[in-house]
Scaffold this motif. Structure first.
Motif, PDB file in Angstrom:
ATOM      1  N   GLY A  85      -8.445  21.299   4.873  1.00 40.77           N
ATOM      2  CA  GLY A  85      -7.235  20.925   4.157  1.00 40.77           C
ATOM      3  C   GLY A  85      -6.810  21.922   3.100  1.00 40.77           C
ATOM      4  N   VAL A  86      -7.088  23.196   3.321  1.00 45.40           N
ATOM      5  CA  VAL A  86      -6.745  24.219   2.332  1.00 45.40           C
ATOM      6  C   VAL A  86      -6.179  25.436   3.053  1.00 45.40           C
TER       7      VAL A  86
ATOM      8  N   PHE B  96     -17.416  22.660   6.761  1.00 42.51           N
ATOM      9  CA  PHE B  96     -16.097  22.805   6.138  1.00 42.51           C
ATOM     10  C   PHE B  96     -15.456  21.448   5.866  1.00 42.51           C
ATOM     11  N   ALA B  97     -15.728  20.477   6.700  1.00 43.23           N
ATOM     12  CA  ALA B  97     -15.160  19.140   6.493  1.00 43.23           C
ATOM     13  C   ALA B  97     -15.664  18.503   5.203  1.00 43.23           C
TER      14      ALA B  97
ATOM     15  N   GLN C 148      -8.624  28.619  10.750  1.00 46.04           N
ATOM     16  CA  GLN C 148      -8.756  27.296  11.361  1.00 46.04           C
ATOM     17  C   GLN C 148      -9.722  26.421  10.574  1.00 46.04           C
ATOM     18  N   LEU C 149     -10.800  27.038  10.111  1.00 45.27           N
ATOM     19  CA  LEU C 149     -11.779  26.293   9.329  1.00 45.27           C
ATOM     20  C   LEU C 149     -11.195  25.836   7.998  1.00 45.27           C
ATOM     21  N   LEU C 150     -10.423  26.696   7.371  1.00 45.98           N
ATOM     22  CA  LEU C 150      -9.774  26.321   6.116  1.00 45.98           C
ATOM     23  C   LEU C 150      -8.812  25.164   6.342  1.00 45.98           C
TER      24      LEU C 150
ATOM     25  N   GLN D  64       3.999  20.129   1.010  1.00 44.53           N
ATOM     26  CA  GLN D  64       2.965  21.086   0.658  1.00 44.53           C
ATOM     27  C   GLN D  64       1.927  20.368  -0.203  1.00 44.53           C
ATOM     28  N   LEU D  65       0.713  20.292   0.283  1.00 39.78           N
ATOM     29  CA  LEU D  65      -0.331  19.560  -0.423  1.00 39.78           C
ATOM     30  C   LEU D  65      -1.124  20.501  -1.319  1.00 39.78           C
ATOM     31  N   SER D  66      -1.502  19.975  -2.476  1.00 41.82           N
ATOM     32  CA  SER D  66      -2.313  20.763  -3.386  1.00 41.82           C
ATOM     33  C   SER D  66      -3.744  20.802  -2.889  1.00 41.82           C
ATOM     34  N   LEU D  67      -4.533  21.677  -3.488  1.00 41.69           N
ATOM     35  CA  LEU D  67      -5.906  21.891  -3.040  1.00 41.69           C
ATOM     36  C   LEU D  67      -6.696  20.599  -3.075  1.00 41.69           C
ATOM     37  N   PHE D  68      -6.948  20.026  -1.904  1.00 40.16           N
ATOM     38  CA  PHE D  68      -7.693  18.791  -1.711  1.00 40.16           C
ATOM     39  C   PHE D  68      -7.104  17.648  -2.536  1.00 40.16           C
TER      40      PHE D  68
END
Length: 214
Positions: A74-75, A175-176, A68-70, A210-214
């Motif tokens: 957004g990852v 995490f945000a 959930q934190l990830l 599908q979004l890339s890392l940040f």
């Protein structure tokens, strides 16, 4: 040797390790999971009951909260590498002892060198103490500091919020900040910076992208 092969070799070494007494009660060693080229590496404390049964890190209640934190940052789990300061479960989930931490440190250091992450996020006080000896997590959590060739961010262990609900806002807040901290680290390390505005673009079809890392 490629990073993938190095990590596979480390996992094999961990599976046969008898350097400390933790191997006597382990069912499955937990070397760590994730891609060899991960930009973010999370380091927890030690495997718990479910991790010892399955051989993977953070698969119990703490693992569900970590997922959930990830997502809050957004990852996905598939984009990060997750390890612990000790690779076998301490009996009864007790704290890892100094000799156990020392025995496992050679494996952890080899993983860090192979992965070469931009950011290491420590989860809990034992992994924090590896990089911030004597620090109090309540005073330094969420604060990024350059240590050598990468940046380290100490954070509360997800289990802490499960036992102390008052800590949850702090953990969510830490995490945000990860997306901006990652770009800050990338810039300082001379690595490509990702434009976060891409994540705000309208989706042109009905399917989620599908979004890339940040």
């Amino acid at each position: 040797m490629t990073a993938e092969k190095t990590l596979s070799r480390i996992a094999q070494q961990v599976s046969l390790c008898t350097k400390c007494t933790l191997h006597e009660s382990r069912k499955k060693p937990v070397p760590g999971d994730g891609p060899a080229m991960a930009e973010i590496m999370f380091i927890g404390e030690g495997p718990g009951f479910h991790e010892n049964e399955q051989g993977h890190p953070f698969v119990g209640a703490s693992g569900k909260f970590l997922d959930q934190l990830l997502a809050h940052a957004g990852v996905t789990r598939e984009e990060v590498f997750i390890a612990n300061v000790v690779k076998c479960r301490p009996p009864g989930n007790r704290d890892p002892r100094p000799e156990e931490l020392a025995a496992c440190d050679v494996y952890l250091e080899a993983q860090i060198e192979a992965i070469n992450p931009s950011i290491i996020v420590t989860l809990g006080r034992f992994s924090m103490n590896k990089f911030f000896p004597g620090a109090k997590i309540s005073a330094v959590h969420g604060q990024m500091k350059r240590i050598g060739e990468r940046f380290v961010i100490p954070m509360f262990h997800p289990a802490a919020a499960l036992h102390q609900a008052a800590l949850k806002p702090s953990i969510l807040g830490d995490f945000a900040k990860l997306p901006d901290q990652l770009n800050e680290a990338r810039k300082s390390l001379g690595r490509p910076v990702v434009d976060r505005k891409r994540k705000l673009e309208e989706i042109t079809d009905d399917r989620p992208k599908q979004l890339s890392l940040f």
